[in-house]
Structure formats: C-alpha cells, structure tokens
Design a protein around this motif. Structure first.
Motif, PDB file in Angstrom:
ATOM      1  N   PHE A 107      21.441  80.590 -17.583  1.00  0.00           N
ATOM      2  CA  PHE A 107      22.050  81.916 -17.728  1.00  0.00           C
ATOM      3  C   PHE A 107      21.563  82.848 -16.618  1.00  0.00           C
ATOM      4  O   PHE A 107      22.322  83.689 -16.132  1.00  0.00           O
ATOM      5  CB  PHE A 107      21.734  82.512 -19.097  1.00  0.00           C
ATOM      6  CG  PHE A 107      22.579  83.718 -19.423  1.00  0.00           C
ATOM      7  CD1 PHE A 107      23.925  83.572 -19.728  1.00  0.00           C
ATOM      8  CD2 PHE A 107      22.050  84.994 -19.388  1.00  0.00           C
ATOM      9  CE1 PHE A 107      24.727  84.679 -20.000  1.00  0.00           C
ATOM     10  CE2 PHE A 107      22.832  86.109 -19.658  1.00  0.00           C
ATOM     11  CZ  PHE A 107      24.184  85.950 -19.964  1.00  0.00           C
ATOM     12  N   ALA A 108      20.311  82.682 -16.215  1.00  0.00           N
ATOM     13  CA  ALA A 108      19.809  83.480 -15.095  1.00  0.00           C
ATOM     14  C   ALA A 108      20.598  83.172 -13.833  1.00  0.00           C
ATOM     15  O   ALA A 108      21.006  84.079 -13.093  1.00  0.00           O
ATOM     16  CB  ALA A 108      18.323  83.206 -14.877  1.00  0.00           C
ATOM     17  N   ALA A 128      14.046  89.938 -23.617  1.00  0.00           N
ATOM     18  CA  ALA A 128      14.483  88.549 -23.564  1.00  0.00           C
ATOM     19  C   ALA A 128      15.988  88.504 -23.822  1.00  0.00           C
ATOM     20  O   ALA A 128      16.477  89.160 -24.745  1.00  0.00           O
ATOM     21  CB  ALA A 128      13.747  87.709 -24.610  1.00  0.00           C
ATOM     22  N   VAL A 129      16.716  87.774 -22.992  1.00  0.00           N
ATOM     23  CA  VAL A 129      18.131  87.526 -23.240  1.00  0.00           C
ATOM     24  C   VAL A 129      18.217  86.114 -23.801  1.00  0.00           C
ATOM     25  O   VAL A 129      17.981  85.135 -23.083  1.00  0.00           O
ATOM     26  CB  VAL A 129      18.976  87.677 -21.967  1.00  0.00           C
ATOM     27  CG1 VAL A 129      20.441  87.377 -22.258  1.00  0.00           C
ATOM     28  CG2 VAL A 129      18.840  89.090 -21.411  1.00  0.00           C
ATOM     29  N   ARG A 130      18.511  86.029 -25.103  1.00  0.00           N
ATOM     30  CA  ARG A 130      18.454  84.742 -25.802  1.00  0.00           C
ATOM     31  C   ARG A 130      19.824  84.317 -26.294  1.00  0.00           C
ATOM     32  O   ARG A 130      20.627  85.148 -26.724  1.00  0.00           O
ATOM     33  CB  ARG A 130      17.465  84.825 -26.981  1.00  0.00           C
ATOM     34  CG  ARG A 130      16.034  84.913 -26.490  1.00  0.00           C
ATOM     35  CD  ARG A 130      15.013  84.859 -27.598  1.00  0.00           C
ATOM     36  NE  ARG A 130      13.665  84.794 -27.039  1.00  0.00           N
ATOM     37  CZ  ARG A 130      12.564  85.037 -27.707  1.00  0.00           C
ATOM     38  NH1 ARG A 130      12.639  85.375 -28.995  1.00  0.00           N
ATOM     39  NH2 ARG A 130      11.376  84.955 -27.132  1.00  0.00           N
ATOM     40  N   VAL A 132      12.113  82.621 -15.930  1.00  0.00           N
ATOM     41  CA  VAL A 132      13.175  81.726 -16.409  1.00  0.00           C
ATOM     42  C   VAL A 132      12.542  80.453 -16.967  1.00  0.00           C
ATOM     43  O   VAL A 132      11.878  79.712 -16.261  1.00  0.00           O
ATOM     44  CB  VAL A 132      14.201  81.407 -15.295  1.00  0.00           C
ATOM     45  CG1 VAL A 132      15.020  82.623 -14.960  1.00  0.00           C
ATOM     46  CG2 VAL A 132      13.526  80.899 -14.026  1.00  0.00           C
ATOM     47  N   THR A 149      12.982  87.763 -19.534  1.00  0.00           N
ATOM     48  CA  THR A 149      13.059  86.310 -19.600  1.00  0.00           C
ATOM     49  C   THR A 149      14.410  85.869 -20.143  1.00  0.00           C
ATOM     50  O   THR A 149      15.030  86.564 -20.955  1.00  0.00           O
ATOM     51  CB  THR A 149      11.926  85.727 -20.480  1.00  0.00           C
ATOM     52  OG1 THR A 149      11.975  84.297 -20.429  1.00  0.00           O
ATOM     53  CG2 THR A 149      12.080  86.158 -21.930  1.00  0.00           C
ATOM     54  N   THR A 150      14.855  84.726 -19.665  1.00  0.00           N
ATOM     55  CA  THR A 150      16.066  84.086 -20.173  1.00  0.00           C
ATOM     56  C   THR A 150      16.049  82.628 -19.741  1.00  0.00           C
ATOM     57  O   THR A 150      15.109  82.177 -19.074  1.00  0.00           O
ATOM     58  CB  THR A 150      17.333  84.807 -19.670  1.00  0.00           C
ATOM     59  OG1 THR A 150      18.460  84.372 -20.442  1.00  0.00           O
ATOM     60  CG2 THR A 150      17.600  84.502 -18.197  1.00  0.00           C
ATOM     61  N   SER A 151      17.096  81.890 -20.099  1.00  0.00           N
ATOM     62  CA  SER A 151      17.164  80.483 -19.708  1.00  0.00           C
ATOM     63  C   SER A 151      17.521  80.362 -18.230  1.00  0.00           C
ATOM     64  O   SER A 151      18.179  81.244 -17.659  1.00  0.00           O
ATOM     65  CB  SER A 151      18.218  79.752 -20.545  1.00  0.00           C
ATOM     66  OG  SER A 151      19.520  80.215 -20.206  1.00  0.00           O
ATOM     67  N   LEU A 170      22.870  86.391 -15.252  1.00  0.00           N
ATOM     68  CA  LEU A 170      21.935  87.507 -15.393  1.00  0.00           C
ATOM     69  C   LEU A 170      21.409  88.016 -14.056  1.00  0.00           C
ATOM     70  O   LEU A 170      21.231  89.225 -13.870  1.00  0.00           O
ATOM     71  CB  LEU A 170      20.775  87.122 -16.308  1.00  0.00           C
ATOM     72  CG  LEU A 170      19.800  88.260 -16.639  1.00  0.00           C
ATOM     73  CD1 LEU A 170      20.518  89.405 -17.344  1.00  0.00           C
ATOM     74  CD2 LEU A 170      18.652  87.754 -17.497  1.00  0.00           C
ATOM     75  N   ILE A 222      24.740  85.741 -27.789  1.00  0.00           N
ATOM     76  CA  ILE A 222      23.864  86.103 -26.674  1.00  0.00           C
ATOM     77  C   ILE A 222      23.313  87.489 -26.994  1.00  0.00           C
ATOM     78  O   ILE A 222      24.080  88.436 -27.195  1.00  0.00           O
ATOM     79  CB  ILE A 222      24.606  86.104 -25.339  1.00  0.00           C
ATOM     80  CG1 ILE A 222      25.204  84.708 -25.064  1.00  0.00           C
ATOM     81  CG2 ILE A 222      23.674  86.507 -24.197  1.00  0.00           C
ATOM     82  CD1 ILE A 222      25.957  84.610 -23.751  1.00  0.00           C
TER      83      ILE A 222
END
Length: 308
Positions: free
Chosen positions: A102-103, A142-144, A127, A97-99, A107, A266
């Motif tokens: 950013f996806a 998760a990429v936060r 997303v 998952t990420t925003s 990403l 990040i």
C-alpha cells in the motif's frame, strides 16, 4: 447565561462531586457555579443534581444529560481546534506505518502531495507487513487493511480494499481459465502467508464460499506475490489498489469476476483523539478526502477517476 459554560460547570461539578472544588478548578465563585447549575437545569428542564451540605450526586436526568453535555463540550473543543488550525502552519515529525504494497502503490504519493501543502511536516514512514505496536514503535498513524482492529485504538475508515483473482496470460495459455470456483483446486495458487493462505474466501450472488487451494509458493509480501503471478507461476488473489494498472494493460487477467474475494476496510488508526498534533489531524482529513467516497479512486473507471 452562556449555555456552553453552564454545561462545562455541570460536568465539572459532577466529576468532582463538589461545588467548591469545581469553583476552584474553573476560577469561579461558588455563587456563580450555583447560578450556572440553575441555568443548566432551566435549559434542560430537569433537576440534574441532588445537593446536600456534604455531597453532590447526579439524578437520573443528570446521568442522561451528562453524556450529551460531554459530547457537546468535545464538539466545541474540536470546532475550536479546527478554527485555530486555519491560521497555523503544521510542523514536526509524523511517524507513519503501513504495508509495503500500500505504501508503494498509494500512500507514498499521497504523503508527498500532503507535504507539498505542508512543507514543515517531516514524515518517517515504516513499511512492514505486520501490525506494529503503536506505543512501542512511537507511531502517530497506522494505515491498516483489516476488518479486525484493536478496540483500544481510535480508527477512521478511509475506504475499502477489494481484491481480484488473477493470472498472467502466459499461465492461462498453458493451463487454461478456471470456469468455476471449484476448479481453483486443480490450479497452483500463490498464497499470502498472512492473508489468503490456503483458503480463498469468496462471495457469489450474496453467498459466501470457501475454497481450499494449494500451490508450491507462499510469501508474506504482496509485492512478491504479484511478481510471481506476473511471471506465470500461478493464480493469485491481489488487492486492486496494487494491480489496477497491470489489469488495464493486459499483463494480468481477472478470473471468475462473479466471485468477489472478501472486502476489507482501509483505516487510519491512532492512539487517541485528545491532544493530537495539528499535522496528524490535517493528514487524516487529507487521506479521508483522497481515498474516500463511494468507490476507491483506483477502482473507478479510468474516465471517471477524480484527480487527487
């Protein structure tokens, strides 16, 4: 004797407070456990345990040595995993998952490149512009983008997220360029409901300042904010990973370049370092290599960008 084994024996005895139980757990005789403990004490130059017929407890030196021995065993396990990884092909499904922004900007392309190298790995990409519960949503990674992370989770820094104040040429032709940060108060500013909101946090010459701003449009989605700024609706604060190309093409103009918005980290965030799937370990390493370095790839000058 093998020092790594002696360290493992010492940790097992300390955890179980019993030579006999440690011997059963390790598949050794009590005599062999005693020899390994003696070897560990000789190696470390200190008595590590108080031993009686009924009880085993750590000495002060043993308490200090316990921390180092655990780290040594974890490092050895990690090295073993990585050595074994070279001969195995990762497979399975990773839920990530990420925003949305950013996806879209970074990403998705990275994941496609990763899958080219590891074709048996399936990715389910969720997303959402919020921090999801990794346990409840069965998320592997998760990429936060945040400076505030849950201390109960494991994280690895990937790179930094820088932002810019910007506007479309059409907006600036009608309203002019703000010459100072205070002049932002007189311009319509498009706000992110979960980000900048109605306050811009900036740094100039090492001094942090906060500027209250106002506008008639707020959104929880960075892509909508960018679209509104491109349409000339007002000034926006946008991440460079999402607007580098628009700035380069002149579709957006950076404002007040000596005022830097708050820099965020990040991070790759996951539940535990233990028993990680091979695919997850390889993906985190891949993302750290792709996005890491002194400067994020999207912030590097065009002629100095390293192909990823």
């Amino acid at each position: 004797m093998d020092r790594l084994t002696s360290a493992r024996v010492f940790v097992e005895v300390a955890d179980r407070a019993s030579l006999t139980q440690a011997a059963e757990r390790l598949g050794m005789s009590p005599a062999m456990v005693s020899r390994h403990l003696a070897a560990a004490e000789e190696w470390l130059g200190s008595r590590l345990l108080h031993r009686t017929t009924r009880r085993v407890s750590l000495t002060d030196a043993g308490q200090a040595a316990m921390v180092s021995c655990r780290q040594l065993l974890e490092l050895a396990q990690e090295m073993q995993h990585r050595a074994g990884d070279r001969s195995r092909e990762p497979d399975g499904t990773l839920r990530i998952t990420t925003s949305p922004s950013f996806a879209e900007a970074q990403l998705t392309a990275a994941l496609v490149d990763f899958q080219r190298h590891h074709q048996r790995v399936r990715v389910d990409l969720l997303v959402v512009d919020r921090a999801v519960d990794l346990v409840e949503d069965r998320i592997d990674l998760a990429v936060r983008i945040s400076n505030t992370l849950d201390p109960g989770l494991v994280s690895r820094a990937l790179t930094q997220c820088r932002s810019v104040l910007c506007a479309a040429p059409s907006y600036l032709a009608r309203h002019g360029h703000p010459g100072t940060a205070d002049e932002l108060k007189t311009h319509p500013c498009i706000g992110h409901a979960f980000g900048s909101g109605t306050t811009y946090r900036l740094t100039r010459a090492g001094r942090a300042i906060e500027i209250p701003v106002s506008g008639s449009l707020f959104t929880n989605e960075t892509a909508i904010l960018r679209r509104a700024v491109l349409a000339g609706a007002g000034i926006g604060m946008l991440p460079t990973y999402f607007v580098t190309e628009q700035l380069r093409r002149g579709e957006l103009v950076q404002l007040l370049p000596d005022h830097e918005p708050e820099v965020l980290g990040i991070h790759a965030v996951y539940l535990s370092r233990r028993h990680q799937p091979l695919a997850l370990r390889l993906l985190v390493d891949f993302l750290a290599a792709r996005f890491g370095g002194a400067t994020a790839p999207w912030d590097a000058p065009p002629g100095k960008r390293v192909p990823r």
